[in-house]
Design a protein around this motif. Structure first.
Motif, PDB file in Angstrom:
ATOM      1  N   VAL A  53      -5.130  -8.459   0.001  1.00  0.00           N
ATOM      2  CA  VAL A  53      -6.247  -9.292  -0.421  1.00  0.00           C
ATOM      3  C   VAL A  53      -6.531  -9.030  -1.894  1.00  0.00           C
ATOM      4  O   VAL A  53      -6.765  -7.891  -2.298  1.00  0.00           O
ATOM      5  N   VAL A  54      -6.492 -10.092  -2.693  1.00  0.00           N
ATOM      6  CA  VAL A  54      -6.795 -10.001  -4.121  1.00  0.00           C
ATOM      7  C   VAL A  54      -8.097 -10.748  -4.351  1.00  0.00           C
ATOM      8  O   VAL A  54      -8.198 -11.943  -4.083  1.00  0.00           O
ATOM      9  N   SER A  55      -9.104 -10.043  -4.838  1.00  0.00           N
ATOM     10  CA  SER A  55     -10.393 -10.653  -5.127  1.00  0.00           C
ATOM     11  C   SER A  55     -10.494 -10.911  -6.624  1.00  0.00           C
ATOM     12  O   SER A  55     -10.105 -10.068  -7.433  1.00  0.00           O
ATOM     13  N   VAL A  56     -11.014 -12.078  -6.971  1.00  0.00           N
ATOM     14  CA  VAL A  56     -11.202 -12.454  -8.366  1.00  0.00           C
ATOM     15  C   VAL A  56     -12.685 -12.700  -8.572  1.00  0.00           C
ATOM     16  O   VAL A  56     -13.281 -13.572  -7.935  1.00  0.00           O
ATOM     17  N   ALA A  57     -13.303 -11.912  -9.472  1.00  0.00           N
ATOM     18  CA  ALA A  57     -14.728 -12.053  -9.755  1.00  0.00           C
ATOM     19  C   ALA A  57     -14.953 -13.207 -10.721  1.00  0.00           C
ATOM     20  O   ALA A  57     -14.022 -13.714 -11.347  1.00  0.00           O
ATOM     21  N   ALA A  58     -16.202 -13.597 -10.859  1.00  0.00           N
ATOM     22  CA  ALA A  58     -16.551 -14.710 -11.742  1.00  0.00           C
ATOM     23  C   ALA A  58     -16.212 -14.408 -13.196  1.00  0.00           C
ATOM     24  O   ALA A  58     -15.871 -15.309 -13.960  1.00  0.00           O
ATOM     25  N   ASP A  59     -16.289 -13.121 -13.587  1.00  0.00           N
ATOM     26  CA  ASP A  59     -16.005 -12.767 -14.982  1.00  0.00           C
ATOM     27  C   ASP A  59     -14.533 -12.434 -15.217  1.00  0.00           C
ATOM     28  O   ASP A  59     -14.161 -12.025 -16.309  1.00  0.00           O
ATOM     29  N   GLY A  60     -13.664 -12.598 -14.206  1.00  0.00           N
ATOM     30  CA  GLY A  60     -12.229 -12.412 -14.391  1.00  0.00           C
ATOM     31  C   GLY A  60     -11.704 -11.053 -13.990  1.00  0.00           C
ATOM     32  O   GLY A  60     -10.532 -10.769 -14.202  1.00  0.00           O
ATOM     33  N   ARG A  61     -12.533 -10.188 -13.402  1.00  0.00           N
ATOM     34  CA  ARG A  61     -12.040  -8.890 -12.930  1.00  0.00           C
ATOM     35  C   ARG A  61     -11.314  -9.077 -11.613  1.00  0.00           C
ATOM     36  O   ARG A  61     -11.614  -9.975 -10.843  1.00  0.00           O
ATOM     37  N   TYR A  62     -10.343  -8.181 -11.370  1.00  0.00           N
ATOM     38  CA  TYR A  62      -9.538  -8.245 -10.159  1.00  0.00           C
ATOM     39  C   TYR A  62      -9.756  -7.006  -9.315  1.00  0.00           C
ATOM     40  O   TYR A  62     -10.033  -5.926  -9.824  1.00  0.00           O
ATOM     41  N   ALA A  63      -9.597  -7.188  -7.993  1.00  0.00           N
ATOM     42  CA  ALA A  63      -9.585  -6.076  -7.054  1.00  0.00           C
ATOM     43  C   ALA A  63      -8.497  -6.358  -6.033  1.00  0.00           C
ATOM     44  O   ALA A  63      -8.407  -7.454  -5.491  1.00  0.00           O
ATOM     45  N   VAL A  64      -7.630  -5.381  -5.798  1.00  0.00           N
ATOM     46  CA  VAL A  64      -6.554  -5.514  -4.826  1.00  0.00           C
ATOM     47  C   VAL A  64      -6.894  -4.607  -3.657  1.00  0.00           C
ATOM     48  O   VAL A  64      -7.004  -3.391  -3.818  1.00  0.00           O
ATOM     49  N   ASN A  65      -7.065  -5.202  -2.484  1.00  0.00           N
ATOM     50  CA  ASN A  65      -7.484  -4.475  -1.280  1.00  0.00           C
ATOM     51  C   ASN A  65      -8.729  -3.632  -1.568  1.00  0.00           C
ATOM     52  O   ASN A  65      -8.812  -2.463  -1.213  1.00  0.00           O
ATOM     53  N   GLN A  66      -9.684  -4.231  -2.236  1.00  0.00           N
ATOM     54  CA  GLN A  66     -10.989  -3.652  -2.573  1.00  0.00           C
ATOM     55  C   GLN A  66     -10.886  -2.481  -3.548  1.00  0.00           C
ATOM     56  O   GLN A  66     -11.827  -1.710  -3.670  1.00  0.00           O
ATOM     57  N   ARG A  67      -9.756  -2.349  -4.237  1.00  0.00           N
ATOM     58  CA  ARG A  67      -9.615  -1.360  -5.301  1.00  0.00           C
ATOM     59  C   ARG A  67      -9.617  -2.107  -6.619  1.00  0.00           C
ATOM     60  O   ARG A  67      -8.787  -2.992  -6.839  1.00  0.00           O
ATOM     61  N   LEU A  68     -10.538  -1.756  -7.503  1.00  0.00           N
ATOM     62  CA  LEU A  68     -10.697  -2.453  -8.774  1.00  0.00           C
ATOM     63  C   LEU A  68      -9.491  -2.181  -9.680  1.00  0.00           C
ATOM     64  O   LEU A  68      -9.055  -1.047  -9.836  1.00  0.00           O
ATOM     65  N   VAL A  69      -8.958  -3.239 -10.278  1.00  0.00           N
ATOM     66  CA  VAL A  69      -7.858  -3.126 -11.239  1.00  0.00           C
ATOM     67  C   VAL A  69      -8.491  -2.851 -12.598  1.00  0.00           C
ATOM     68  O   VAL A  69      -9.449  -3.507 -12.995  1.00  0.00           O
ATOM     69  N   GLU A  70      -7.956  -1.880 -13.317  1.00  0.00           N
ATOM     70  CA  GLU A  70      -8.563  -1.426 -14.573  1.00  0.00           C
ATOM     71  C   GLU A  70      -8.578  -2.491 -15.660  1.00  0.00           C
ATOM     72  O   GLU A  70      -9.542  -2.626 -16.376  1.00  0.00           O
ATOM     73  N   GLY A  71      -7.516  -3.229 -15.818  1.00  0.00           N
ATOM     74  CA  GLY A  71      -7.447  -4.239 -16.874  1.00  0.00           C
ATOM     75  C   GLY A  71      -7.419  -5.634 -16.291  1.00  0.00           C
ATOM     76  O   GLY A  71      -7.539  -5.844 -15.085  1.00  0.00           O
ATOM     77  N   ARG A  72      -7.248  -6.599 -17.176  1.00  0.00           N
ATOM     78  CA  ARG A  72      -7.197  -7.996 -16.734  1.00  0.00           C
ATOM     79  C   ARG A  72      -5.855  -8.644 -17.030  1.00  0.00           C
ATOM     80  O   ARG A  72      -5.722  -9.851 -16.940  1.00  0.00           O
ATOM     81  N   SER A  73      -4.849  -7.849 -17.358  1.00  0.00           N
ATOM     82  CA  SER A  73      -3.547  -8.428 -17.691  1.00  0.00           C
ATOM     83  C   SER A  73      -2.727  -8.662 -16.428  1.00  0.00           C
ATOM     84  O   SER A  73      -2.943  -8.055 -15.385  1.00  0.00           O
ATOM     85  N   VAL A  74      -1.756  -9.542 -16.564  1.00  0.00           N
ATOM     86  CA  VAL A  74      -0.888  -9.885 -15.434  1.00  0.00           C
ATOM     87  C   VAL A  74      -0.006  -8.694 -15.062  1.00  0.00           C
ATOM     88  O   VAL A  74       0.259  -8.459 -13.882  1.00  0.00           O
ATOM     89  N   GLU A  75       0.406  -7.909 -16.057  1.00  0.00           N
ATOM     90  CA  GLU A  75       1.283  -6.762 -15.794  1.00  0.00           C
ATOM     91  C   GLU A  75       0.570  -5.707 -14.954  1.00  0.00           C
ATOM     92  O   GLU A  75       1.144  -5.163 -14.004  1.00  0.00           O
ATOM     93  N   LEU A  76      -0.688  -5.413 -15.283  1.00  0.00           N
ATOM     94  CA  LEU A  76      -1.450  -4.431 -14.499  1.00  0.00           C
ATOM     95  C   LEU A  76      -1.688  -4.934 -13.076  1.00  0.00           C
ATOM     96  O   LEU A  76      -1.602  -4.174 -12.111  1.00  0.00           O
ATOM     97  N   LEU A  77      -1.981  -6.217 -12.963  1.00  0.00           N
ATOM     98  CA  LEU A  77      -2.202  -6.799 -11.643  1.00  0.00           C
ATOM     99  C   LEU A  77      -0.915  -6.781 -10.826  1.00  0.00           C
ATOM    100  O   LEU A  77      -0.938  -6.474  -9.628  1.00  0.00           O
ATOM    101  N   ALA A  78       0.221  -7.052 -11.470  1.00  0.00           N
ATOM    102  CA  ALA A  78       1.507  -7.019 -10.768  1.00  0.00           C
ATOM    103  C   ALA A  78       1.823  -5.610 -10.281  1.00  0.00           C
ATOM    104  O   ALA A  78       2.332  -5.430  -9.166  1.00  0.00           O
ATOM    105  N   ALA A  79       1.501  -4.609 -11.101  1.00  0.00           N
ATOM    106  CA  ALA A  79       1.738  -3.224 -10.688  1.00  0.00           C
ATOM    107  C   ALA A  79       0.878  -2.864  -9.483  1.00  0.00           C
ATOM    108  O   ALA A  79       1.344  -2.194  -8.548  1.00  0.00           O
TER     109      ALA A  79
END
Length: 139
Positions: A61-87
């Motif tokens: 489950v990937v959550s996308v907040a209104a301000d563009g932050r991401y969370a993968v399985n309810q763990r917040l992704v540190e940055g907003r880049s595609v590379e960090l999200l892919a990792a």
């Protein structure tokens, strides 16, 4: 003395009676045409008796907040880049066989944020992707 050649009057086709006849024919055809109503087929659909799922499908489950932050399985992704999200997606999908990526985006999130999730899933090789929605009122 009249030196001019005598003029022949060419016969002229009068179109007004022809148009009148055509209009009467069109009105007759419109009134005599029967319009068939399409009838809906009445179907009795078969029923199936199934067992409940023995195993929950594997999902990320990937959550996308209104301000563009991401969370993968309810763990917040540190940055907003595609590379960090892919990792993060690669780490979350490790050990799962053909996991389903569920994008749970805020209604006011930017389209680019959702496209970044799709791009990151493609880079990792996660081909099964769906979007989570909430049930709303019927219009």
């Amino acid at each position: 003395m009249n030196f001019r050649k005598p003029r022949r009057d060419e016969p002229e086709i009068n179109l007004i009676p022809f148009i009148d006849v055509l209009l009467v024919v069109i009105i007759f055809l419109m009134l005599s045409t029967t319009f068939t109503r399409l009838t809906a087929l009445e179907l009795t659909l078969p029923t199936a008796h199934t067992r409940p799922l023995e195993q929950k499908p594997q999902e990320v489950v990937v959550s996308v907040a209104a301000d563009g932050r991401y969370a993968v399985n309810q763990r917040l992704v540190e940055g907003r880049s595609v590379e960090l999200l892919a990792a993060e997606l690669r780490a979350a999908a490790q050990g799962l066989q053909q996991p389903m990526v569920i994008v749970n985006a805020d209604a006011t999130a930017a389209h680019q944020s959702v496209v970044n999730v799709m791009d990151a899933a493609r880079r990792v090789g996660l081909a099964r992707l769906t979007f989570a929605t909430r049930g709303g009122e019927q219009y």
